[in-house]
Design an enzyme around this catalytic site. Structure first.
Site, PDB file in Angstrom:
ATOM      1  N   SER A   1      -7.047  -5.033   6.481  1.00 26.23           N
ATOM      2  CA  SER A   1      -6.125  -5.267   5.374  1.00 26.23           C
ATOM      3  C   SER A   1      -6.342  -6.683   4.849  1.00 26.23           C
ATOM      4  O   SER A   1      -6.652  -7.601   5.611  1.00 26.23           O
ATOM      5  CB  SER A   1      -4.682  -5.104   5.851  1.00 26.23           C
ATOM      6  OG  SER A   1      -3.779  -5.632   4.901  1.00 26.23           O
ATOM      7  N   SER A   2      -6.129  -6.860   3.560  1.00 24.74           N
ATOM      8  CA  SER A   2      -6.316  -8.190   2.972  1.00 24.74           C
ATOM      9  C   SER A   2      -5.270  -9.189   3.450  1.00 24.74           C
ATOM     10  O   SER A   2      -5.422 -10.393   3.223  1.00 24.74           O
ATOM     11  CB  SER A   2      -6.286  -8.103   1.445  1.00 24.74           C
ATOM     12  OG  SER A   2      -5.059  -7.566   0.987  1.00 24.74           O
ATOM     13  N   CYS A   3      -4.215  -8.721   4.133  1.00 19.72           N
ATOM     14  CA  CYS A   3      -3.201  -9.654   4.631  1.00 19.72           C
ATOM     15  C   CYS A   3      -3.711 -10.499   5.794  1.00 19.72           C
ATOM     16  O   CYS A   3      -3.018 -11.400   6.253  1.00 19.72           O
ATOM     17  CB  CYS A   3      -1.939  -8.906   5.036  1.00 19.72           C
ATOM     18  SG  CYS A   3      -2.107  -7.970   6.566  1.00 19.72           S
TER      19      CYS A   3
ATOM     20  N   ASP B   1       8.727 -13.696  -2.028  1.00 16.72           N
ATOM     21  CA  ASP B   1       7.618 -13.142  -2.806  1.00 16.72           C
ATOM     22  C   ASP B   1       6.489 -12.643  -1.913  1.00 16.72           C
ATOM     23  O   ASP B   1       5.660 -11.851  -2.350  1.00 16.72           O
ATOM     24  CB  ASP B   1       7.018 -14.219  -3.726  1.00 16.72           C
ATOM     25  CG  ASP B   1       7.841 -14.432  -4.976  1.00 16.72           C
ATOM     26  OD1 ASP B   1       8.384 -13.446  -5.502  1.00 16.72           O
ATOM     27  OD2 ASP B   1       7.946 -15.586  -5.415  1.00 16.72           O
TER      28      ASP B   1
ATOM     29  N   HIS C   1       5.257   0.373  -0.009  1.00 12.52           N
ATOM     30  CA  HIS C   1       4.574  -0.782  -0.571  1.00 12.52           C
ATOM     31  C   HIS C   1       5.040  -0.987  -2.009  1.00 12.52           C
ATOM     32  O   HIS C   1       5.705  -0.146  -2.604  1.00 12.52           O
ATOM     33  CB  HIS C   1       3.062  -0.571  -0.501  1.00 12.52           C
ATOM     34  CG  HIS C   1       2.552  -0.490   0.901  1.00 12.52           C
ATOM     35  ND1 HIS C   1       2.356   0.714   1.547  1.00 12.52           N
ATOM     36  CD2 HIS C   1       2.210  -1.451   1.788  1.00 12.52           C
ATOM     37  CE1 HIS C   1       1.913   0.482   2.772  1.00 12.52           C
ATOM     38  NE2 HIS C   1       1.810  -0.820   2.940  1.00 12.52           N
TER      39      HIS C   1
ATOM     40  N   TYR D   1       1.670  -7.994  11.686  1.00 12.15           N
ATOM     41  CA  TYR D   1       0.677  -6.988  11.297  1.00 12.15           C
ATOM     42  C   TYR D   1      -0.701  -7.637  11.135  1.00 12.15           C
ATOM     43  O   TYR D   1      -1.713  -7.101  11.605  1.00 12.15           O
ATOM     44  CB  TYR D   1       1.115  -6.337   9.992  1.00 12.15           C
ATOM     45  CG  TYR D   1       0.164  -5.282   9.467  1.00 12.15           C
ATOM     46  CD1 TYR D   1       0.058  -4.046  10.103  1.00 12.15           C
ATOM     47  CD2 TYR D   1      -0.600  -5.505   8.330  1.00 12.15           C
ATOM     48  CE1 TYR D   1      -0.786  -3.061   9.621  1.00 12.15           C
ATOM     49  CE2 TYR D   1      -1.455  -4.521   7.834  1.00 12.15           C
ATOM     50  CZ  TYR D   1      -1.546  -3.314   8.476  1.00 12.15           C
ATOM     51  OH  TYR D   1      -2.397  -2.341   7.997  1.00 12.15           O
TER      52      TYR D   1
ATOM     53  N   LYS E   1      -4.297  -6.877  13.145  1.00 13.55           N
ATOM     54  CA  LYS E   1      -5.525  -6.498  12.459  1.00 13.55           C
ATOM     55  C   LYS E   1      -6.661  -7.480  12.764  1.00 13.55           C
ATOM     56  O   LYS E   1      -7.818  -7.070  12.939  1.00 13.55           O
ATOM     57  CB  LYS E   1      -5.277  -6.429  10.947  1.00 13.55           C
ATOM     58  CG  LYS E   1      -4.504  -5.198  10.516  1.00 13.55           C
ATOM     59  CD  LYS E   1      -5.289  -3.918  10.794  1.00 13.55           C
ATOM     60  CE  LYS E   1      -4.586  -2.678  10.327  1.00 13.55           C
ATOM     61  NZ  LYS E   1      -5.347  -1.439  10.641  1.00 13.55           N
TER      62      LYS E   1
END
Length: 316
Positions: A110-112, A272, A182, A139, A143
């Protein structure tokens, strides 16, 4: 050919959004045995169950799609679950893949995983160059551990696992539960419902200035199988379209598509999340893959799918 003839392919998370999209793609591969065990049959957090399943079925390839996922609310309220459950799943799967000598695997990231204040667009080499976004840290840590397991198993044992890092995924079979969904699916539900109910206003979290990049799940599924065929390294590879949009502009786009004419308000006391997440996808593009579904077309599909689910009484 992605997989050899009469190969056994284990797809975890086969009932989720990405898993069902991959399954739709693999349904065309008539020469493989596709394993899609539900959680009742295979609990990925249970090491003994995972080992027993691998011993019985001996998969040649494993697509690690299953994970505990959710939006910003879910991540903030259950960081223990997101870190511990995903970590256990990954440890169990990688250990079993090594023990039973799978030919090639895929681990969906994931890009997170990238730092909160990461330079934009985010290149693969920026991993671990700064602090993570606090709202999804659990999370992201899980990952990152999975990525490192892929790297270490390859270096120490020669077991190859490809590791795509997609941007925000949306589309067919996503869920619309506002506590877990999401951002794009949540916005679709909010504006469709507001239109149906003639609401005068819709209040959304944050300031709306954060930017996100989106990719439709059907493009993701095609990309994952493309990488299984073409990629020969455990090094992470970004997956997206290289363009982002502010949450405020996304909300406006969705509201226009559903003909919502009320006021859009922003609750700035709410977070945000990461300020911006736009991927550098040059490595994937160089390999020859580009997404084919535009954001506008994908949103139109998602609105139609939500309205159909709502009509059928499948939305609570």
């Amino acid at each position: 050919m992605i997989f050899g003839e009469e190969s056994s392919v284990l797809l975890t998370g086969s009932t989720g959004m990405v898993g069902t999209a991959v399954k739709r793609q693999l349904n065309n591969c008539l020469d493989i045995k596709l394993l899609t065990p539900p959680k009742q049959e295979l609990d990925l957090c249970d090491r003994q169950q995972v080992d027993a399943y691998f011993e019985q079925h001996r998969p040649d390839y494993v697509l690690m799609i299953g994970a505990k996922v959710g939006g910003i609310i879910a991540n903030k309220t259950d960081p223990v679950g997101f870190l511990s459950e995903n970590t256990r799943m990954q440890l169990n799967l990688f250990e079993a893949c090594h023990k039973y000598e799978t030919k090639k695997n895929l681990f969906l990231g994931s890009s997170c995983i990238y730092p909160r204040d990461c330079p934009q667009p985010m290149k693969e080499e920026y991993l671990l160059n700064g602090a993570l976004e606090p709202t999804n840290e659990g999370y992201a840590l899980a990952k990152i551990m999975g990525l490192k397991l892929a790297k270490y198993y390859y270096e120490q044992h020669g077991m190859l696992t490809v590791c795509p890092m997609p941007c925000n995924i949306y589309g067919t079979n996503d869920h619309f539960d506002l506590e877990r969904s999401h951002v794009l699916s949540a916005l679709v539900r909010r504006f469709v419902d507001a239109t149906d109910e003639n609401s005068h206003s819709v209040t959304l979290w944050g300031t709306g200035v954060a930017k996100r990049e989106f990719i439709h799940v059907d493009d993701v599924a095609k990309a994952l199988l493309f990488l299984m065929e073409k990629h020969t390294s455990p090094d992470i590879i970004n997956l997206g379209n290289g363009r982002d949009i502010s949450i405020r502009d996304l909300a406006m786009l969705i509201s226009q598509k559903v003909n919502y004419h009320g006021e859009i308000c922003w609750d700035t006391t709410k977070p945000d999340g990461m300020p911006r997440k736009c991927l550098d996808v040059s490595n994937m593009t160089t390999m020859g893959f580009k997404p084919s579904i535009s954001l506008e077309d994908g949103i139109t599909r998602t609105i139609s799918e939500y309205r159909q689910l709502k009509k059928e009484g499948k939305i609570r």
